[in-house]
Design an enzyme around this catalytic site. Structure first.
Site, PDB file in Angstrom:
ATOM      1  N   LYS A   1       2.983  -5.280   6.839  1.00 61.54           N
ATOM      2  CA  LYS A   1       2.722  -3.775   6.853  1.00 61.54           C
ATOM      3  C   LYS A   1       3.744  -3.291   8.125  1.00 61.54           C
ATOM      4  O   LYS A   1       4.138  -2.332   7.758  1.00 61.54           O
ATOM      5  CB  LYS A   1       1.276  -3.438   7.209  1.00 61.54           C
TER       6      LYS A   1
ATOM      7  N   HIS B   1      -8.101   2.329  -5.730  1.00 59.68           N
ATOM      8  CA  HIS B   1      -7.257   1.338  -5.096  1.00 59.68           C
ATOM      9  C   HIS B   1      -8.102   0.044  -4.328  1.00 59.68           C
ATOM     10  O   HIS B   1      -7.802  -0.919  -4.791  1.00 59.68           O
ATOM     11  CB  HIS B   1      -6.324   1.901  -3.761  1.00 59.68           C
TER      12      HIS B   1
ATOM     13  N   GLU C   1       3.367   2.067  -0.939  1.00 59.04           N
ATOM     14  CA  GLU C   1       2.002   2.405  -0.952  1.00 59.04           C
ATOM     15  C   GLU C   1       2.107   4.008  -0.971  1.00 59.04           C
ATOM     16  O   GLU C   1       2.831   4.616   0.008  1.00 59.04           O
ATOM     17  CB  GLU C   1       1.100   1.991   0.293  1.00 59.04           C
TER      18      GLU C   1
ATOM     19  N   ASP D   1      -4.267   3.485   9.599  1.00 63.69           N
ATOM     20  CA  ASP D   1      -3.989   3.518   8.133  1.00 63.69           C
ATOM     21  C   ASP D   1      -5.316   3.337   7.581  1.00 63.69           C
ATOM     22  O   ASP D   1      -6.118   2.027   8.080  1.00 63.69           O
ATOM     23  CB  ASP D   1      -2.923   2.145   7.494  1.00 63.69           C
TER      24      ASP D   1
END
Ligand code: MN
Length: 424
Positions: A262, A142, A208, A135
């Site tokens: 996550k 952001h 997200e 990722d």
């Protein structure tokens, strides 16, 4: 790499399959996926056209792929990896052949009941076996917003951010197909003003808004991919919801970065749209200042104009679109991400997934997470049915969509949807 022209992208092409003007899946798209009709054991390779799935295994049975010079058993597999392994030349030949077969006047029309399934009739599956998932953190808007919230007394962007496409290695095991329910994760959180953590269901659950690319060409350990070659290592893209537990993340992320905040789940849209189909929507990336190191310098356009939307739908309620962003805002493009990823000699494999990081725009309606939309819970997000949110509640469903649109064609991704169930 100069701008490619593919016959299958010709906006004048028409299919014998009726496709509405606002469909994401005209004959110029032809994304690949894995579907089944009766049971999951039958999962095989399909291509989306309008509201139908074209069965590539059945096309092979009918000997309609005779000019494709490879072993057609790849179309009977329950993941796309073996097909993708065949290489760019063969994906391109397959897409061009399917385009011919689906055109108005094609002989295929008389077999249509055998090879086309209504989208209502099929179940979609994970399109690839994901070996590794990375990722990135490539939206400057952001990264700036999160920096302001998490480090209010420091610089919003850390000193490395404009030099490195920052990323981390995530979990491939918990990437799931659209429609899969997600349980609210549990973990350690540090309540406000407390000095000791507690164990609790996540209280600040977020999405997200991301896109991910799928690696289409492997490398050997020790080798690097140059930036001019990077896009030849990409098969295509999906919309990617990288679910995030903000309270777990905030407590755990220093010093080694994201972990359990996550890794509990990420959801993807089921159809992989090829870079070839996206070709008409190439745009320049934002200018990079300061100048990047030589290995990250690129020529031509490596970003794509892809509209992105997020809906939040409460249980039994009405969907509200809470964010509208665009992939073109990305500061670091996919070619730079992949080049950086392999510059140390780390090998990549077909089916690996690399997500963009949350895609936020400048405007606050273009923020790609609830953390930003509610500014860490200071603001309220209003829903159409009168409800309010700061973060995701149990039984909320999050739907993300992506599509490119110009005067002559619309190339879309469909949607990725996921419902949040209470903690287990
Ligand atoms: Mn992410």
């Amino acid at each position: 790499m100069s701008a490619h022209t593919f016959k299958a992208n010709n906006p004048a092409l028409k299919s014998f399959v009726e496709v509405s003007k606002d469909s994401d899946f005209p004959i110029q798209n032809l994304p690949f996926g894995i579907f089944s009709t009766d049971n999951a054991q039958d999962a095989r390779v399909g291509v989306r056209i309008g509201d139908f799935v074209l069965d590539l295994a059945e096309l092979s049975e009918l000997n309609l792929f005779d000019n494709l010079d490879f072993d057609h058993s790849v179309f009977y597999e329950n993941v796309l990896n073996p097909f993708i392994e065949l290489g760019q030349q063969n994906w391109r030949a397959t897409r061009e052949k399917i385009s011919e077969l689906l055109q108005a006047g094609s002989d295929l029309e008389r077999h249509k009941d055998k090879v086309l399934f209504s989208i209502e009739q099929v179940t979609m599956h994970m399109p690839v076996k994901v070996g590794d998932y990375t990722d990135f953190y490539s939206s400057i808007e952001h990264a700036t917003n999160v920096g302001k919230m998490f480090r209010p007394n420091g610089d919003a962007l850390l000193p490395n951010w404009r030099h490195i496409p920052v990323g981390y290695h995530g979990r491939a095991s918990s990437i799931v197909i659209s429609g899969t329910d997600i349980h609210r994760p549990k973990g350690q959180i540090l309540p406000k003003d407390a000095t000791e953590p507690i164990f609790s269901p996540c209280r600040l659950l977020d999405f997200e808004l991301e896109m991910a690319f799928i690696v289409g060409k492997s490398t050997a350990l020790g080798n690097s991919v140059s930036i001019s070659e990077a896009e030849n290592h990409i098969f295509g893209m999906v919309v990617f919801n990288d679910w995030s537990a903000r309270d777990i993340q905030k407590w755990e992320y220093v010093p080694l970065g994201p972990f359990l905040g996550k890794s509990f789940a990420s959801s993807i849209s089921p159809w992989i749209v090829t870079l070839d189909a996206l070709e008409p929507f190439r745009v320049a990336s934002p200018e990079q200042d300061p100048e990047v190191l030589d290995y990250l310098k690129y020529e031509e356009k490596h970003n794509f104009d892809i509209n992105l939307e997020v809906d939040l739908m409460p249980e039994g309620g009405e969907a509200t679109t809470i964010s509208k962003s665009n992939f073109k805002y990305m500061y670091w493009n996919m070619a730079q991400q992949l080049t950086h990823h392999t510059v140390n000699g780390c090998n990549i494999n077909v089916g690996d997934m690399c997500a963009s990081g949350t895609i936020s725009g400048k405007d606050e309606t273009a923020y790609g997470s609830m953390l930003e939309l509610s500014w860490a819970g200071k603001n309220t997000i209003n829903l159409k049915d009168g409800g309010e949110r700061k973060f995701i509640q149990d039984n909320d469903t999050i739907v993300m969509r992506g599509f490119c649109q110009n005067d002559s064609v619309r190339i879309g991704f469909g949607e990725v949807s996921g419902k949040v169930l209470p903690a287990k």
